[in-house]
Motif scaffolding. Structure first.
Motif, PDB file in Angstrom:
ATOM      1  N   GLN A   1       3.769  14.405  -9.050  1.00 13.93           N
ATOM      2  CA  GLN A   1       4.858  15.366  -8.999  1.00 13.93           C
ATOM      3  C   GLN A   1       5.690  15.387 -10.270  1.00 13.93           C
ATOM      4  O   GLN A   1       6.301  16.408 -10.586  1.00 13.93           O
ATOM      5  N   HIS A   2       5.737  14.257 -10.983  1.00 15.43           N
ATOM      6  CA  HIS A   2       6.614  14.179 -12.144  1.00 15.43           C
ATOM      7  C   HIS A   2       5.847  13.913 -13.445  1.00 15.43           C
ATOM      8  O   HIS A   2       6.402  13.361 -14.384  1.00 15.43           O
ATOM      9  N   ALA A   3       4.627  14.283 -13.475  1.00 20.14           N
ATOM     10  CA  ALA A   3       3.835  14.215 -14.715  1.00 20.14           C
ATOM     11  C   ALA A   3       3.883  12.837 -15.351  1.00 20.14           C
ATOM     12  O   ALA A   3       4.008  12.687 -16.566  1.00 20.14           O
ATOM     13  N   GLY A   4       3.774  11.811 -14.529  1.00 21.19           N
ATOM     14  CA  GLY A   4       3.660  10.456 -15.057  1.00 21.19           C
ATOM     15  C   GLY A   4       4.966   9.777 -15.369  1.00 21.19           C
ATOM     16  O   GLY A   4       4.968   8.631 -15.799  1.00 21.19           O
ATOM     17  N   GLN A   5       6.123  10.442 -15.190  1.00 23.11           N
ATOM     18  CA  GLN A   5       7.394   9.807 -15.478  1.00 23.11           C
ATOM     19  C   GLN A   5       7.757   8.841 -14.359  1.00 23.11           C
ATOM     20  O   GLN A   5       7.618   9.154 -13.185  1.00 23.11           O
ATOM     21  N   LEU A   6       8.263   7.685 -14.747  1.00 22.35           N
ATOM     22  CA  LEU A   6       8.591   6.652 -13.768  1.00 22.35           C
ATOM     23  C   LEU A   6      10.031   6.805 -13.292  1.00 22.35           C
ATOM     24  O   LEU A   6      10.835   5.877 -13.355  1.00 22.35           O
TER      25      LEU A   6
ATOM     26  N   VAL B   1      15.302   5.096 -11.878  1.00 18.21           N
ATOM     27  CA  VAL B   1      14.241   4.751 -12.830  1.00 18.21           C
ATOM     28  C   VAL B   1      13.897   3.276 -12.688  1.00 18.21           C
ATOM     29  O   VAL B   1      14.754   2.434 -12.488  1.00 18.21           O
ATOM     30  N   ARG B   2      12.594   2.997 -12.774  1.00 20.42           N
ATOM     31  CA  ARG B   2      12.105   1.612 -12.678  1.00 20.42           C
ATOM     32  C   ARG B   2      11.591   1.143 -14.034  1.00 20.42           C
ATOM     33  O   ARG B   2      11.801   1.812 -15.039  1.00 20.42           O
TER      34      ARG B   2
ATOM     35  N   ALA C   1      17.375   1.288 -11.907  1.00 18.84           N
ATOM     36  CA  ALA C   1      18.670   1.813 -12.344  1.00 18.84           C
ATOM     37  C   ALA C   1      18.882   3.199 -11.758  1.00 18.84           C
ATOM     38  O   ALA C   1      17.933   3.959 -11.520  1.00 18.84           O
ATOM     39  N   ILE C   2      20.156   3.527 -11.531  1.00 19.27           N
ATOM     40  CA  ILE C   2      20.554   4.861 -11.097  1.00 19.27           C
ATOM     41  C   ILE C   2      21.583   5.383 -12.087  1.00 19.27           C
ATOM     42  O   ILE C   2      22.560   4.685 -12.402  1.00 19.27           O
ATOM     43  N   PHE C   3      21.372   6.605 -12.591  1.00 14.93           N
ATOM     44  CA  PHE C   3      22.290   7.200 -13.559  1.00 14.93           C
ATOM     45  C   PHE C   3      22.212   8.720 -13.450  1.00 14.93           C
ATOM     46  O   PHE C   3      21.218   9.266 -12.971  1.00 14.93           O
TER      47      PHE C   3
ATOM     48  N   ARG D   1       0.828  -1.212   0.000  1.00 20.21           N
ATOM     49  CA  ARG D   1       0.000   0.000   0.000  1.00 20.21           C
ATOM     50  C   ARG D   1       0.860   1.259   0.000  1.00 20.21           C
ATOM     51  O   ARG D   1       0.529   2.249  -0.659  1.00 20.21           O
ATOM     52  N   LEU D   2       1.970   1.222   0.743  1.00 19.27           N
ATOM     53  CA  LEU D   2       2.870   2.370   0.747  1.00 19.27           C
ATOM     54  C   LEU D   2       3.511   2.583  -0.628  1.00 19.27           C
ATOM     55  O   LEU D   2       3.686   3.709  -1.072  1.00 19.27           O
ATOM     56  N   ILE D   3       3.871   1.484  -1.291  1.00 22.89           N
ATOM     57  CA  ILE D   3       4.416   1.593  -2.643  1.00 22.89           C
ATOM     58  C   ILE D   3       3.412   2.259  -3.560  1.00 22.89           C
ATOM     59  O   ILE D   3       3.746   3.155  -4.351  1.00 22.89           O
ATOM     60  N   GLU D   4       2.160   1.846  -3.486  1.00 24.16           N
ATOM     61  CA  GLU D   4       1.122   2.436  -4.326  1.00 24.16           C
ATOM     62  C   GLU D   4       0.971   3.926  -4.031  1.00 24.16           C
ATOM     63  O   GLU D   4       0.845   4.740  -4.943  1.00 24.16           O
ATOM     64  N   SER D   5       1.012   4.282  -2.735  1.00 19.48           N
ATOM     65  CA  SER D   5       0.906   5.690  -2.364  1.00 19.48           C
ATOM     66  C   SER D   5       2.081   6.495  -2.900  1.00 19.48           C
ATOM     67  O   SER D   5       1.919   7.604  -3.411  1.00 19.48           O
ATOM     68  N   HIS D   6       3.289   5.905  -2.782  1.00 16.90           N
ATOM     69  CA  HIS D   6       4.477   6.596  -3.274  1.00 16.90           C
ATOM     70  C   HIS D   6       4.404   6.794  -4.781  1.00 16.90           C
ATOM     71  O   HIS D   6       4.730   7.863  -5.307  1.00 16.90           O
ATOM     72  N   GLN D   7       3.984   5.762  -5.507  1.00 18.94           N
ATOM     73  CA  GLN D   7       3.896   5.871  -6.967  1.00 18.94           C
ATOM     74  C   GLN D   7       2.847   6.885  -7.386  1.00 18.94           C
ATOM     75  O   GLN D   7       3.033   7.630  -8.360  1.00 18.94           O
ATOM     76  N   ASP D   8       1.727   6.932  -6.659  1.00 13.73           N
ATOM     77  CA  ASP D   8       0.717   7.941  -6.952  1.00 13.73           C
ATOM     78  C   ASP D   8       1.284   9.339  -6.765  1.00 13.73           C
ATOM     79  O   ASP D   8       1.041  10.245  -7.579  1.00 13.73           O
ATOM     80  N   THR D   9       2.043   9.528  -5.673  1.00 24.31           N
ATOM     81  CA  THR D   9       2.653  10.830  -5.421  1.00 24.31           C
ATOM     82  C   THR D   9       3.662  11.177  -6.507  1.00 24.31           C
ATOM     83  O   THR D   9       3.705  12.313  -7.001  1.00 24.31           O
TER      84      THR D   9
END
Length: 341
Positions: free
Chosen positions: A113-118, A239-240, A218-220, A101-109
């Motif tokens: 905040q980032h206009a749909g970018q993952l 990025v996921r 990934a981190i870059f 549930r926390l993951i879902e909340s974080h992804q919604d946030t």
């Protein structure tokens, strides 16, 4: 104003007690906050807010900027909580559901905040170090790395998480830029990594710094910044699963295929100059390779060279191992690249 008694203590089983849990939840939903922001949104005073955020940082649940006042962000729940949940034997099912549930909340946030970018933007060397350590701690199968010269957040030889991951069976494939070995102590550090199980290769130049865990995160860098530990804050991205992650994986594999394998001999590394590891071929191997590249079948090669078919196949396998090639097509490409023909 947040009242801590309103939230059930469901993550205590994995080491996140109240009121720390409620503050972490608040950061997951709000995205970022200073100690002052937290004090205004809760019943805490400023001192208590600072202490709670410090505890969260020590638990690896939040990261912060280097400037003052520090701005705190929740470490993504899938990076911060799932390793704790997997190692817990108490209330495992309940904690996993809450983490989801926390993951879902974080992804919604993040989407808001980032206009749909993952992707998540990471600012500062300390936050970058924390994320690099956490994705390695979370890794279960594979880590892929591009290591360029100089360091931004993690000096060569300071990555203790790699050795712990290698011990539990995580495969490390690390591609080093040749200029990397000019840094002080770099050769000794790579020797130690290879001896611990790291698979290392070298390339003349790498396009960027990159770390990929389990082909899922990934981190870059987004912009250059902070080489050699300078005070400039690096700006990086996490990025996921996305087309961008797929492109980064393809980039890694392309450079890996062309790179030179590094072998450890005593306390030195061979393969950095290519020629030292790949001396000229014998006349027999050169003739066999020429026939192979020309498309002649193994049976016909054996007949022309007066060898058994099994002997021909052993020669080909040995050549593939020397070239670091996984297929005969790769062997042909490496042979042309190294002037073996």
């Amino acid at each position: 104003m947040l009242q801590f008694g309103e939230v059930a203590e469901v993550l205590e089983a994995v080491g996140v007690p109240e009121p720390t849990e409620s503050v972490y939840r608040l950061l997951v939903v709000s995205g970022r906050a200073t100690a002052g922001d937290l004090a205004r949104r809760t019943v805490m005073d400023l001192t208590a807010a600072e202490q709670t955020l410090g505890l969260l940082a020590s638990l690896g649940l939040v990261s912060h900027t280097d400037g003052e006042p520090r701005v705190y962000r929740a470490v993504p729940p899938d990076v911060a909580l799932l390793p704790r949940i997997k190692s817990s034997t108490d209330a495992l099912d309940q904690a996993r559901a809450e983490a989801a549930r926390l993951i879902e909340s974080h992804q919604d946030t993040a989407r808001r905040q980032h206009a749909g970018q993952l992707l998540e933007v990471i600012t500062g060397a300390e936050a970058l170090r924390q994320h690099l350590r956490q994705i390695q701690t979370s890794a279960r199968e594979e880590m892929l790395w591009f290591c360029k010269a100089q360091y931004v957040a993690m000096p060569s030889g300071s990555n203790a998480e790699e050795f712990a991951a290698l011990e539990r069976g995580v495969e490390y494939r690390v591609l080093y830029e040749k200029a990397f070995f000019e840094d002080e102590g770099a050769v000794d550090n790579v020797v130690a990594g290879v001896r611990a199980g790291e698979i290392a290769r070298a390339a003349p130049h790498l396009p960027l710094r990159l770390a990929i865990a389990d082909r899922s995160v990934a981190i870059f860098p987004l912009v250059p910044g902070g080489p050699g530990g300078s005070p400039d804050e690096p700006t990086t991205a996490l990025v996921r699963d996305s087309n961008l992650l797929s492109a980064l994986l393809a980039l890694f594999e392309r450079y890996w295929e062309d790179a030179v394998p590094l072998n450890v001999d005593s306390t030195a590394i061979s393969g950095l100059d290519g020629a030292a590891e790949f001396p000229s071929l014998s006349a027999t191997d050169r003739k066999l390779l020429s026939l192979l590249v020309a498309g002649v079948a193994d049976k016909a090669i054996a007949s022309q060279m007066g060898l058994s078919r099994r002997t021909v196949q052993r020669h080909i396998q040995r050549l593939m191992e020397r070239a670091g090639a996984g297929t005969r097509m790769q062997l042909a490409w490496q042979a042309a690249r190294r002037g073996w023909l």
